[in-house]
Design an enzyme around this catalytic site. Sequence first.
Site, mmCIF file in Angstrom:
data_model
loop_
_atom_site.group_PDB
_atom_site.id
_atom_site.type_symbol
_atom_site.label_atom_id
_atom_site.label_comp_id
_atom_site.label_asym_id
_atom_site.label_seq_id
_atom_site.Cartn_x
_atom_site.Cartn_y
_atom_site.Cartn_z
ATOM 1 N N LYS A 266 45.374 34.944 39.725
ATOM 2 C CA LYS A 266 44.616 35.977 40.441
ATOM 3 C C LYS A 266 43.219 36.109 39.834
ATOM 4 O O LYS A 266 42.213 36.176 40.535
ATOM 5 C CB LYS A 266 45.363 37.317 40.389
ATOM 6 C CG LYS A 266 46.601 37.319 41.277
ATOM 7 C CD LYS A 266 47.566 38.450 40.990
ATOM 8 C CE LYS A 266 48.849 38.255 41.788
ATOM 9 N NZ LYS A 266 49.908 39.232 41.473
ATOM 10 N N ASP B 290 47.140 45.783 46.578
ATOM 11 C CA ASP B 290 48.478 45.196 46.720
ATOM 12 C C ASP B 290 49.194 45.773 47.943
ATOM 13 O O ASP B 290 50.184 45.215 48.408
ATOM 14 C CB ASP B 290 49.317 45.525 45.469
ATOM 15 C CG ASP B 290 49.566 44.300 44.601
ATOM 16 O OD1 ASP B 290 49.418 43.181 45.114
ATOM 17 O OD2 ASP B 290 49.916 44.490 43.422
ATOM 18 N N GLN C 195 50.604 44.244 37.645
ATOM 19 C CA GLN C 195 51.613 43.196 37.833
ATOM 20 C C GLN C 195 53.007 43.740 37.514
ATOM 21 O O GLN C 195 53.221 44.345 36.465
ATOM 22 C CB GLN C 195 51.270 42.004 36.913
ATOM 23 C CG GLN C 195 52.165 40.799 37.098
ATOM 24 C CD GLN C 195 52.011 40.143 38.474
ATOM 25 O OE1 GLN C 195 50.915 40.003 38.994
ATOM 26 N NE2 GLN C 195 53.125 39.752 39.073
#
Length: 282
Positions: free
Chosen positions: A51, A118, A95
């Site tokens: 990412k 997200d 994460q």
Amino acid sequence: MKIIDGKLVSAKIKEELAVEVEKLAKHGIVPGLAVVIVGDDPASRTYVNSKESNAKKLGFYSVKHQLDETVTEDELLDLIENMNADPQIHGILVQLPLPDHIDSKKVLNSISVLKDVDGFHPENIGKMIIGDDAFLPCTPNGVMKLLEYENIDLRGKHAVIIGRSNIVGKPMATLLLEKDATVTVCHSKTQDLLKITNCADIIVAAVGIPNFVTAEMVKEGAIVIDVGINRVNGKLVGDVDFESVKDKASRITPVPGGVGPMTIAMLMYNTVESAKRKGGLI
Ligand code: NAD
């Protein structure tokens, strides 16, 4: 059988994003993405590094917070609060999984809805369900983009999703429904899975069990999307038994190189959208 090339489609999306990033630069805006990782789970680290490198390649302002396993929930919440207020940051990503002593729900809910790239915040999920403008969760949205690039008309098609997680299965069902598919969601308590999957025009596998979907579960000519990422003997393996299913499916995504790269591309997409919104450009 055609292999749906997620690498190719994600590269095209990133090319389009690079143009958007240039346009933003003319307004003095640089998309900013902050990624938080707690502990040193090797899989999480790989995802986070990918990412970060994608964000850098696109010319984003990219920040990685690598926190020790022992970080407290309050420390993590403080960090998020600071990032929520930081004008250079347009997207915040924590994460998962987080260590057991941290309440993941509380942490995800603390991310500003406006920076929730997200798409996990309840407000974004609620908006997605009623079809309002929202950050869409990256993996299911990446699947939708793949289907769109393949020009697959979903209207009236029977889509069977295997898996009902909050990050893949459930939002996948919502997005397919929004495109007028007839959706069935299967899970670990589903009876007669074989019969259901054999009626599917499209199968989306998000189970987390290597090679779970076998040829006998697939109708001739079905489209098979493999979301699974499993590590078997150091190799990445999907939830679909690619070798046997590929001869029955009309189109199929590989692992790696299918849905995985799309997830990252959609995260970059959401971050650019967030920067545009913040700059009043949409
Ligand atoms: P999860 O463990 O949260 O959910 C798995 C789902 O599978 C559950 O809803 C469960 O009911 C269902 N299931 C389990 N056994 C089953 C069975 N025997 N029959 C039918 N259903 C069964 O997993 P998740 O987070 O949704 O992830 C699923 C897979 O997708 C994993 O391999 C994960 O690594 C992968 N994943 C990939 C990406 C990506 O970017 N490509 C993103 C997220 C997750």
